[in-house]
Design an enzyme around this catalytic site. Sequence first.
Site, short mmCIF file in Angstrom:
data_model
loop_
_atom_site.label_atom_id
_atom_site.label_comp_id
_atom_site.label_asym_id
_atom_site.label_seq_id
_atom_site.Cartn_x
_atom_site.Cartn_y
_atom_site.Cartn_z
N LYS A 1 44.70 -22.24 11.19
CA LYS A 1 43.76 -21.32 11.21
C LYS A 1 42.68 -21.45 10.36
O LYS A 1 42.69 -22.08 9.18
CB LYS A 1 44.70 -19.94 10.58
CG LYS A 1 43.79 -18.82 10.90
CD LYS A 1 44.80 -17.70 10.71
CE LYS A 1 44.02 -16.13 10.76
NZ LYS A 1 42.93 -16.05 11.84
N GLY B 1 44.71 -24.44 3.04
CA GLY B 1 44.98 -25.93 3.28
C GLY B 1 44.19 -26.16 4.57
O GLY B 1 43.55 -27.34 4.59
N CYS B 2 43.92 -25.20 5.33
CA CYS B 2 42.98 -25.73 6.45
C CYS B 2 41.39 -25.86 6.27
O CYS B 2 40.83 -26.89 6.37
CB CYS B 2 42.91 -24.78 7.62
SG CYS B 2 44.62 -24.52 8.33
N THR B 3 41.05 -25.09 5.17
CA THR B 3 39.68 -25.19 4.40
C THR B 3 39.63 -26.73 3.70
O THR B 3 38.74 -27.32 3.90
CB THR B 3 39.45 -23.97 3.49
OG1 THR B 3 39.47 -22.98 4.23
CG2 THR B 3 38.09 -24.35 3.12
N ALA C 1 39.44 -29.61 6.29
CA ALA C 1 38.08 -29.54 7.13
C ALA C 1 37.08 -30.30 5.97
O ALA C 1 36.13 -30.75 6.40
CB ALA C 1 37.99 -27.99 7.65
#
Length: 159
Positions: free
Chosen positions: A41, A46-48, A51
Amino acid sequence: MSNIPQIGQPAPDFSTPDQNENPVSLSDFNGQWIVLYFYPKDDTPGCTTEAKNFTELYEDFSELGAKILGVSPDSGKSHCKFISKHNLSITLLSDPEHILTEAYGSWRLKKFMGKEYMGVARSTFLISPDKIIAYTWPNVKTKGHAQAVLTKLRELAGT
């Protein structure tokens, strides 16, 4: 269960929209390495981190002829906000129906607080210029992951 493509197999073909709703296909990258990573998401911790780490190493990947593609079920609009908020330089693909995610075995049964549900398993695929799976990371931990992918790419690209 999941059908994770194995090293040496042809990369599953795809065509799905990027953050600007432009169609992106595997064949768009003939002769290029592809880092195809799946994440749950936009704009979650974690995704930030993942990325931003890929963005920090963007030039290093580019010098090796590699394109970084992040994939999540989020919409193009969500991707645009995520890119803008964190000044990301990578391409994000929308896969709301999980077609691409399932093709790469990244739509899996997950557990959280005792509950089971289907979701995106954080995973990465390094695809060679001839569209073969060169390396896989089926269960990614974000810390140091982008650097590990870059190191493997350098090794496989012979640099």
